[in-house]
Design an enzyme around this catalytic site. Structure first.
Site, mmCIF file in Angstrom:
data_model
loop_
_atom_site.group_PDB
_atom_site.id
_atom_site.type_symbol
_atom_site.label_atom_id
_atom_site.label_comp_id
_atom_site.label_asym_id
_atom_site.label_seq_id
_atom_site.Cartn_x
_atom_site.Cartn_y
_atom_site.Cartn_z
ATOM 1 N N ASP A 24 40.935 128.427 77.336
ATOM 2 C CA ASP A 24 40.930 126.995 77.072
ATOM 3 C C ASP A 24 39.786 126.756 76.065
ATOM 4 O O ASP A 24 38.930 127.632 75.864
ATOM 5 C CB ASP A 24 40.676 126.278 78.407
ATOM 6 C CG ASP A 24 40.232 124.854 78.229
ATOM 7 O OD1 ASP A 24 40.928 124.115 77.512
ATOM 8 O OD2 ASP A 24 39.181 124.476 78.793
ATOM 9 N N ASP A 26 37.802 123.183 75.219
ATOM 10 C CA ASP A 26 36.728 122.291 75.683
ATOM 11 C C ASP A 26 36.174 122.709 77.036
ATOM 12 O O ASP A 26 36.929 122.884 77.994
ATOM 13 C CB ASP A 26 37.256 120.852 75.807
ATOM 14 C CG ASP A 26 37.375 120.179 74.454
ATOM 15 O OD1 ASP A 26 36.415 120.267 73.680
ATOM 16 O OD2 ASP A 26 38.430 119.582 74.186
HETATM 17 O O1 M1P Z 1 41.206 119.944 75.703
HETATM 18 C C1 M1P Z 1 41.087 118.951 76.656
HETATM 19 C C2 M1P Z 1 41.448 117.597 76.086
HETATM 20 O O2 M1P Z 1 40.553 117.289 75.012
HETATM 21 C C3 M1P Z 1 40.683 116.025 74.472
HETATM 22 O O3 M1P Z 1 40.433 115.084 75.506
HETATM 23 P P1 M1P Z 1 39.343 113.902 75.394
HETATM 24 O O4 M1P Z 1 39.392 113.358 74.008
HETATM 25 O O5 M1P Z 1 39.796 112.951 76.439
HETATM 26 O O6 M1P Z 1 38.007 114.501 75.731
HETATM 27 C C4 M1P Z 1 42.075 115.757 73.975
HETATM 28 O O7 M1P Z 1 42.279 116.425 72.766
HETATM 29 C C5 M1P Z 1 43.125 116.149 74.997
HETATM 30 O O8 M1P Z 1 44.398 116.147 74.383
HETATM 31 C C6 M1P Z 1 42.870 117.526 75.550
HETATM 32 O O9 M1P Z 1 43.777 117.816 76.586
#
Ligand code: M1P
Length: 270
Positions: A24, A26
């Site tokens: 993953d 983030d």
């Molecule tokens: O990768 C996790 C999520 O990251 C973003 O979420 P947010 O802007 O809410 O922090 C988005 O790109 C979301 O699509 C993605 O699942």
């Protein structure tokens, strides 16, 4: 990964060739919406000498380019053997695009307009401290819905996330959408800080595994019999849950990039 990064052995010559490590983005490879650390980039480089590596993110390729590619000053599609953006709806292998799929084709214009109309009305009526722009982001394989709007600054994101935890804005909105649009066969997934993703059921991160299965069917293709997945949102409702619990993967739940580094080293003996 600097410009002088060593070349990688072809996939069929990797020392552990039937294994792939998928990550993953983030809070796994990078802090949320930020760039990967030099240490993370170096570790991925070392890992790629041993096994195939890939990322699978909910975001689109542009964002992954900013978070991973920009940090390494390289195109992100050259840094990983497999790049799975939007859960693999947009996919690259060794820099070449694999067949993609589209949310709008799947759902149809009329149901889509009904969905967006409902969302925008709902957001308009929401009483939250701050609203910015881009409440619906249209992507290839999904839409992303944000009550505060995707144009929020980093500070506004962090504040919203805390507010959302307390007031359950997204959770409530998702529950109402499930009720209203359940018949469309959609999945609603809260993966980040300020938004949630909406996509056809089954188009979660397990979608990318189809691409890996297709590899085995190609002449001389590799069967990835061991698929490690590392992610942080691995609890039910999180956007890593399905792939983390899928019987085709070995799931690793991480508490952030530092913990991910530790688990990579431990798992692959780096
Ligand atoms: O990768 C996790 C999520 O990251 C973003 O979420 P947010 O802007 O809410 O922090 C988005 O790109 C979301 O699509 C993605 O699942």
């Amino acid at each position: 990964m600097d410009a002088g990064a060593p070349p990688y052995p072809p996939l069929e010559d990797r020392p552990i060739k039937n294994t792939i490590a998928l990550f993953d983005v983030d809070e796994t490879l990078t802090p949320a919406r930020r760039t990967a650390s030099p240490e993370m980039l170096r570790t991925l480089e070392q890992l790629r000498q041993k096994v195939a590596i890939g990322f699978v993110g909910g975001s689109n390729l542009v964002k992954q380019e900013e978070q991973l590619g920009a940090a390494a000053k390289l195109p992100v599609t050259s840094m990983f053997d497999f790049c799975f953006s939007e859960n693999g709806l947009t996919a690259y292998k060794l820099g070449a695009e694999l067949p993609s799929n589209s949310f709008i084709k799947w759902i149809g214009e009329e149901p889509y307009k009904e969905l967006v109309r409902w969302i925008l009305h709902y957001v308009a009526d929401l009483d939250i401290p701050v609203k910015r722009g881009t409440f619906v982001e249209f992507r290839n394989g999904m839409i992303n819905v944000s009550p505060i709007g995707r144009n929020a600054s980093t500070q506004e994101r962090n504040d919203y996330e805390a507010f959302d935890k307390q007031h359950k804005i997204r959770e409530t909105m998702v529950a109402k959408m499930r009720e209203k649009f359940g018949h469309l066969g959609l999945t609603f997934s809260i993966g980040g800080q300020i938004s949630f993703d909406v996509f056809p059921t089954g188009w979660d991160k397990t979608y990318c595994l189809k691409h890996l299965e297709d590899e085995a069917k190609k002449p001389g293709g590799i069967a990835y019999t061991t698929v490690h997945f590392f992610g942080d949102k691995t609890s039910p409702g999180g956007n890593d849950y399905e792939i983390y619990t899928d019987p085709r993967t070995i799931g690793h739940s991480v508490k952030g990039p530092e913990d991910c580094l530790r688990q990579i080293r431990e798992t692959f003996g780096l």
